[in-house]
Design a protein around this motif. Sequence first.
Motif, PDB file in Angstrom:
ATOM      1  N   ASP A   1      -8.610   1.200 -19.097  1.00 25.11           N
ATOM      2  CA  ASP A   1      -8.786  -0.235 -19.331  1.00 25.11           C
ATOM      3  C   ASP A   1      -7.571  -1.052 -18.885  1.00 25.11           C
ATOM      4  OD1 ASP A   1     -11.278   0.259 -20.436  1.00 25.11           O
ATOM      5  OD2 ASP A   1     -10.483   0.455 -22.479  1.00 25.11           O
ATOM      6  N   LEU A   2      -6.513  -0.373 -18.433  1.00 27.60           N
ATOM      7  CA  LEU A   2      -5.302  -1.074 -18.029  1.00 27.60           C
ATOM      8  C   LEU A   2      -5.394  -1.547 -16.577  1.00 27.60           C
ATOM      9  CD1 LEU A   2      -2.544   1.266 -19.543  1.00 27.60           C
ATOM     10  CD2 LEU A   2      -3.664  -0.708 -20.609  1.00 27.60           C
ATOM     11  N   VAL A   3      -4.826  -2.699 -16.317  1.00 25.78           N
ATOM     12  CA  VAL A   3      -4.685  -3.221 -14.952  1.00 25.78           C
ATOM     13  C   VAL A   3      -3.239  -2.986 -14.532  1.00 25.78           C
ATOM     14  CG1 VAL A   3      -4.750  -5.260 -13.477  1.00 25.78           C
ATOM     15  CG2 VAL A   3      -6.467  -4.965 -15.292  1.00 25.78           C
ATOM     16  N   MET A   4      -3.048  -2.302 -13.403  1.00 24.68           N
ATOM     17  CA  MET A   4      -1.712  -1.990 -12.908  1.00 24.68           C
ATOM     18  C   MET A   4      -1.484  -2.644 -11.550  1.00 24.68           C
ATOM     19  SD  MET A   4       0.098   0.162 -14.889  1.00 24.68           S
ATOM     20  CE  MET A   4      -0.168   1.174 -16.366  1.00 24.68           C
ATOM     21  N   HIS A   5      -0.518  -3.542 -11.473  1.00 27.81           N
ATOM     22  CA  HIS A   5      -0.121  -4.149 -10.200  1.00 27.81           C
ATOM     23  C   HIS A   5       1.070  -3.373  -9.658  1.00 27.81           C
ATOM     24  CE1 HIS A   5      -2.717  -7.592 -10.955  1.00 27.81           C
ATOM     25  NE2 HIS A   5      -2.156  -7.760 -12.143  1.00 27.81           N
ATOM     26  N   ASP A   6       0.998  -2.911  -8.433  1.00 26.50           N
ATOM     27  CA  ASP A   6       2.019  -2.063  -7.829  1.00 26.50           C
ATOM     28  C   ASP A   6       3.069  -2.907  -7.098  1.00 26.50           C
ATOM     29  OD1 ASP A   6       3.507  -0.128  -6.556  1.00 26.50           O
ATOM     30  OD2 ASP A   6       1.838   0.741  -5.444  1.00 26.50           O
ATOM     31  N   TYR A   7       4.327  -2.822  -7.552  1.00 28.59           N
ATOM     32  CA  TYR A   7       5.415  -3.449  -6.798  1.00 28.59           C
ATOM     33  C   TYR A   7       6.422  -2.394  -6.332  1.00 28.59           C
ATOM     34  CZ  TYR A   7       9.117  -3.499 -10.450  1.00 28.59           C
ATOM     35  OH  TYR A   7      10.091  -3.144 -11.355  1.00 28.59           O
ATOM     36  N   GLY A   8       5.939  -1.153  -6.145  1.00 29.21           N
ATOM     37  CA  GLY A   8       6.779  -0.082  -5.629  1.00 29.21           C
ATOM     38  C   GLY A   8       7.208  -0.349  -4.197  1.00 29.21           C
ATOM     39  N   LYS A   9       8.147   0.455  -3.704  1.00 30.69           N
ATOM     40  CA  LYS A   9       8.763   0.170  -2.408  1.00 30.69           C
ATOM     41  C   LYS A   9       7.772   0.223  -1.253  1.00 30.69           C
ATOM     42  CE  LYS A   9      10.452   4.935  -1.760  1.00 30.69           C
ATOM     43  NZ  LYS A   9      11.671   5.752  -1.516  1.00 30.69           N
ATOM     44  N   HIS A  10       6.699   1.006  -1.385  1.00 34.57           N
ATOM     45  CA  HIS A  10       5.735   1.102  -0.292  1.00 34.57           C
ATOM     46  C   HIS A  10       4.696  -0.014  -0.342  1.00 34.57           C
ATOM     47  CE1 HIS A  10       7.464   4.871   0.898  1.00 34.57           C
ATOM     48  NE2 HIS A  10       7.238   5.420  -0.278  1.00 34.57           N
ATOM     49  N   ALA A  11       4.581  -0.683  -1.475  1.00 34.12           N
ATOM     50  CA  ALA A  11       3.571  -1.735  -1.633  1.00 34.12           C
ATOM     51  C   ALA A  11       4.175  -3.129  -1.697  1.00 34.12           C
ATOM     52  CB  ALA A  11       2.748  -1.478  -2.897  1.00 34.12           C
ATOM     53  N   ARG A  12       5.493  -3.206  -1.877  1.00 37.38           N
ATOM     54  CA  ARG A  12       6.143  -4.477  -2.196  1.00 37.38           C
ATOM     55  C   ARG A  12       5.944  -5.533  -1.110  1.00 37.38           C
ATOM     56  NH1 ARG A  12      11.407  -2.519  -3.322  1.00 37.38           N
ATOM     57  NH2 ARG A  12      10.325  -1.413  -4.980  1.00 37.38           N
ATOM     58  N   ASP A  13       6.094  -5.146   0.149  1.00 43.14           N
ATOM     59  CA  ASP A  13       6.044  -6.128   1.236  1.00 43.14           C
ATOM     60  C   ASP A  13       4.638  -6.656   1.500  1.00 43.14           C
ATOM     61  OD1 ASP A  13       8.765  -5.888   1.572  1.00 43.14           O
ATOM     62  OD2 ASP A  13       8.605  -4.383   3.154  1.00 43.14           O
ATOM     63  N   LYS A  14       3.620  -5.870   1.152  1.00 41.16           N
ATOM     64  CA  LYS A  14       2.256  -6.293   1.429  1.00 41.16           C
ATOM     65  C   LYS A  14       1.476  -6.685   0.174  1.00 41.16           C
ATOM     66  CE  LYS A  14       0.997  -1.377   1.644  1.00 41.16           C
ATOM     67  NZ  LYS A  14       0.494  -0.287   2.494  1.00 41.16           N
ATOM     68  N   ALA A  15       2.131  -6.691  -0.960  1.00 41.18           N
ATOM     69  CA  ALA A  15       1.454  -7.003  -2.213  1.00 41.18           C
ATOM     70  C   ALA A  15       1.126  -8.492  -2.303  1.00 41.18           C
ATOM     71  CB  ALA A  15       2.333  -6.597  -3.395  1.00 41.18           C
ATOM     72  N   ASP A  16       0.023  -8.791  -2.958  1.00 40.09           N
ATOM     73  CA  ASP A  16      -0.364 -10.175  -3.242  1.00 40.09           C
ATOM     74  C   ASP A  16       0.367 -10.603  -4.511  1.00 40.09           C
ATOM     75  OD1 ASP A  16      -1.518 -12.609  -3.650  1.00 40.09           O
ATOM     76  OD2 ASP A  16      -3.531 -11.843  -4.082  1.00 40.09           O
TER      77      ASP A  16
END
Length: 235
Positions: A59-74
Amino acid sequence: MPYGTLYLIPVPLADEAAEASFTPYLTRVINGIDEYIVENEKTARKFLKQAGLEKAQRDLVMHDYGKHARDKADTAAFFRGLQAGKDVGLMSEAGCPGVADPGAAIVAEAHRRGINVVPLVGPSAILLALMASGFNGQSFAFHGYLPIDKAERAKKIKVLEQAAQRERQTQLFIETPFRNNQLLAEILRIGKPQTRLCVACNLTAADEQIVSQPLQLWRKGSYDFHKKPAIFLIF
């Protein structure tokens, strides 16, 4: 509708240190949150469970701001829940979010948007090392990683040693764990005998090791910090 609160949730520094890292208040907070901004989802989910999470992980929502996702994250999506009145948690891979951590950019953006930010009590390797060093805790500076180039690194070590002695200011820095022993050897080669060095290794873990003494004593011993997370302090 008022905005939600961004809670800064510390993560244990070592796998077996969960019990010593979480407070009852933190447990209450995470059980009131179902949305997170995380540097490492696997780590975040593991430690939420250890901290006493009662709701289902699915039920958790996880937004990824890790190093591989940071530049393309919304990044705007990170704040929709907050701006709709929901509380959200921010978690680093280890330690306190925002301290030597890319989560600082999330916190800065929250402030720009007028969102309330609440830091929770938890382990910070930098502060734990400073506390245990016996060095000046009223004036200190953290420099992150030293240069990789050997000549530049040697120059930086001398600059830090001079600043420590001139200003009576504790100088803290880190190295990639597999280069810890090389860094230690360089400090011992360059530093003055009376300069004090502390190495705080595997903090909060069962094999935690903290050595704080003048370089003249370091040179008489034998130490191995290879592949172990460590903080270096000079004073």
